[in-house]
Design a protein around this motif. Structure first.
Motif, PDB file in Angstrom:
ATOM      1  N   PRO A   1      -8.217  82.503 -25.080  1.00 58.50           N
ATOM      2  CA  PRO A   1      -7.448  83.633 -24.546  1.00 58.50           C
ATOM      3  C   PRO A   1      -6.977  83.358 -23.119  1.00 58.50           C
ATOM      4  N   THR A   2      -5.867  83.973 -22.758  1.00 56.63           N
ATOM      5  CA  THR A   2      -5.327  83.817 -21.401  1.00 56.63           C
ATOM      6  C   THR A   2      -6.279  84.393 -20.362  1.00 56.63           C
ATOM      7  N   THR A   3      -6.859  85.529 -20.661  1.00 51.83           N
ATOM      8  CA  THR A   3      -7.714  86.232 -19.706  1.00 51.83           C
ATOM      9  C   THR A   3      -9.172  85.810 -19.859  1.00 51.83           C
ATOM     10  N   ASP A   4      -9.803  85.527 -18.714  1.00 49.15           N
ATOM     11  CA  ASP A   4     -11.228  85.192 -18.668  1.00 49.15           C
ATOM     12  C   ASP A   4     -11.837  86.034 -17.551  1.00 49.15           C
ATOM     13  N   GLU A   5     -12.356  87.198 -17.922  1.00 46.57           N
ATOM     14  CA  GLU A   5     -12.860  88.142 -16.922  1.00 46.57           C
ATOM     15  C   GLU A   5     -13.996  87.567 -16.086  1.00 46.57           C
ATOM     16  N   GLY A   6     -14.839  86.747 -16.706  1.00 48.02           N
ATOM     17  CA  GLY A   6     -15.930  86.127 -15.954  1.00 48.02           C
ATOM     18  C   GLY A   6     -15.402  85.219 -14.857  1.00 48.02           C
ATOM     19  N   GLN A   7     -14.387  84.435 -15.183  1.00 49.94           N
ATOM     20  CA  GLN A   7     -13.780  83.554 -14.188  1.00 49.94           C
ATOM     21  C   GLN A   7     -13.107  84.367 -13.093  1.00 49.94           C
ATOM     22  N   GLU A   8     -12.431  85.446 -13.472  1.00 50.85           N
ATOM     23  CA  GLU A   8     -11.788  86.301 -12.476  1.00 50.85           C
ATOM     24  C   GLU A   8     -12.824  86.866 -11.510  1.00 50.85           C
ATOM     25  N   GLU A   9     -13.970  87.286 -12.035  1.00 54.23           N
ATOM     26  CA  GLU A   9     -15.035  87.801 -11.167  1.00 54.23           C
ATOM     27  C   GLU A   9     -15.534  86.723 -10.215  1.00 54.23           C
ATOM     28  N   ARG A  10     -15.688  85.494 -10.707  1.00 53.81           N
ATOM     29  CA  ARG A  10     -16.140  84.399  -9.833  1.00 53.81           C
ATOM     30  C   ARG A  10     -15.113  84.120  -8.734  1.00 53.81           C
ATOM     31  N   VAL A  11     -13.836  84.167  -9.085  1.00 58.13           N
ATOM     32  CA  VAL A  11     -12.783  83.952  -8.079  1.00 58.13           C
ATOM     33  C   VAL A  11     -12.856  85.037  -7.014  1.00 58.13           C
ATOM     34  N   MET A  12     -13.043  86.281  -7.445  1.00 60.44           N
ATOM     35  CA  MET A  12     -13.108  87.382  -6.488  1.00 60.44           C
ATOM     36  C   MET A  12     -14.353  87.276  -5.600  1.00 60.44           C
ATOM     37  N   GLU A  13     -15.471  86.857  -6.183  1.00 60.49           N
ATOM     38  CA  GLU A  13     -16.685  86.659  -5.384  1.00 60.49           C
ATOM     39  C   GLU A  13     -16.461  85.585  -4.328  1.00 60.49           C
ATOM     40  N   ARG A  14     -15.850  84.468  -4.738  1.00 62.43           N
ATOM     41  CA  ARG A  14     -15.562  83.387  -3.776  1.00 62.43           C
ATOM     42  C   ARG A  14     -14.618  83.874  -2.692  1.00 62.43           C
TER      43      ARG A  14
ATOM     44  N   ILE B   1      -4.167  86.303  -9.070  1.00 60.17           N
ATOM     45  CA  ILE B   1      -4.694  86.254 -10.433  1.00 60.17           C
ATOM     46  C   ILE B   1      -3.710  86.903 -11.398  1.00 60.17           C
ATOM     47  N   GLU B   2      -3.189  88.055 -11.038  1.00 58.08           N
ATOM     48  CA  GLU B   2      -2.242  88.745 -11.923  1.00 58.08           C
ATOM     49  C   GLU B   2      -0.963  87.926 -12.109  1.00 58.08           C
ATOM     50  N   LEU B   3      -0.480  87.330 -11.048  1.00 57.45           N
ATOM     51  CA  LEU B   3       0.712  86.478 -11.161  1.00 57.45           C
ATOM     52  C   LEU B   3       0.438  85.270 -12.047  1.00 57.45           C
ATOM     53  N   ASN B   4      -0.745  84.672 -11.902  1.00 60.50           N
ATOM     54  CA  ASN B   4      -1.095  83.530 -12.742  1.00 60.50           C
ATOM     55  C   ASN B   4      -1.213  83.929 -14.208  1.00 60.50           C
ATOM     56  N   LYS B   5      -1.740  85.131 -14.467  1.00 57.93           N
ATOM     57  CA  LYS B   5      -1.832  85.592 -15.858  1.00 57.93           C
ATOM     58  C   LYS B   5      -0.435  85.787 -16.451  1.00 57.93           C
ATOM     59  N   ILE B   6       0.474  86.324 -15.662  1.00 56.58           N
ATOM     60  CA  ILE B   6       1.854  86.486 -16.126  1.00 56.58           C
ATOM     61  C   ILE B   6       2.454  85.118 -16.428  1.00 56.58           C
ATOM     62  N   GLU B   7       2.253  84.170 -15.511  1.00 53.63           N
ATOM     63  CA  GLU B   7       2.772  82.813 -15.728  1.00 53.63           C
ATOM     64  C   GLU B   7       2.151  82.176 -16.956  1.00 53.63           C
ATOM     65  N   GLN B   8       0.850  82.354 -17.145  1.00 52.70           N
ATOM     66  CA  GLN B   8       0.188  81.762 -18.306  1.00 52.70           C
ATOM     67  C   GLN B   8       0.725  82.380 -19.599  1.00 52.70           C
ATOM     68  N   ASN B   9       0.944  83.690 -19.598  1.00 52.70           N
ATOM     69  CA  ASN B   9       1.532  84.326 -20.778  1.00 52.70           C
ATOM     70  C   ASN B   9       2.942  83.809 -21.022  1.00 52.70           C
ATOM     71  N   GLN B  10       3.716  83.654 -19.964  1.00 54.13           N
ATOM     72  CA  GLN B  10       5.065  83.106 -20.087  1.00 54.13           C
ATOM     73  C   GLN B  10       5.010  81.676 -20.617  1.00 54.13           C
ATOM     74  N   TYR B  11       4.047  80.920 -20.113  1.00 55.96           N
ATOM     75  CA  TYR B  11       3.891  79.522 -20.516  1.00 55.96           C
ATOM     76  C   TYR B  11       3.669  79.435 -22.023  1.00 55.96           C
ATOM     77  N   THR B  12       2.783  80.272 -22.530  1.00 54.31           N
ATOM     78  CA  THR B  12       2.485  80.213 -23.958  1.00 54.31           C
ATOM     79  C   THR B  12       3.647  80.719 -24.801  1.00 54.31           C
ATOM     80  N   GLN B  13       4.481  81.590 -24.243  1.00 62.38           N
ATOM     81  CA  GLN B  13       5.626  82.124 -24.979  1.00 62.38           C
ATOM     82  C   GLN B  13       6.841  81.209 -24.928  1.00 62.38           C
ATOM     83  N   THR B  14       6.829  80.234 -24.021  1.00 58.48           N
ATOM     84  CA  THR B  14       7.986  79.344 -23.867  1.00 58.48           C
ATOM     85  C   THR B  14       7.645  77.915 -24.251  1.00 58.48           C
TER      86      THR B  14
END
Length: 111
Positions: free
Chosen positions: A50-63, A86-99
């Motif tokens: 999946p594009t979204t990894d909430e655990g990784q997002e939490e680690r990024v925010m902690e760092r 993070i939100e911009l990267n998720k948009i890009e990742q979704n775009q990446y998979t759609q293109t």
């Protein structure tokens, strides 16, 4: 930032030039981060993850919070910036998979 000369020793133009340099470096780092995020998207797509990894997002925010404290910067501000990244990267990742692995063209009118 103790190796920066006192404000009294520097002209306003010098200070503004330094800010311009820093701004350019920030944009360069965002571009690097985006490139790596695109690579992450490719790996995720290849592995059918999946594009979204909430655990990784939490680690990024902690760092982000830890680094804000380390550099004595407002943690809420830093976390807000990282949330946006993070939100911009998720948009890009979704775009990446759609293109089919092509980077989105943010300069086009198709946004």
């Amino acid at each position: 930032m103790s190796d920066t000369p006192n404000a009294e020793d520097r002209s306003l133009d010098e200070l503004r030039h330094e800010i311009e340099d820093i701004d350019r470096e920030i944009v360069e780092l965002i571009a690097r981060r985006t490139y790596v995020a695109d690579t992450v998207a490719a790996v995720k797509e290849e592995r059918d993850l999946p594009t979204t990894d909430e655990g990784q997002e939490e680690r990024v925010m902690e760092r982000a919070g830890e680094n804000a404290e380390r550099f004595d910067v407002d943690a809420n501000l830093v976390k807000a910036i990282f949330r946006l990244l993070i939100e911009l990267n998720k948009i890009e990742q979704n775009q990446y998979t759609q293109t089919d692995g092509q980077r989105p063209n943010w300069d086009s009118d198709e946004r």
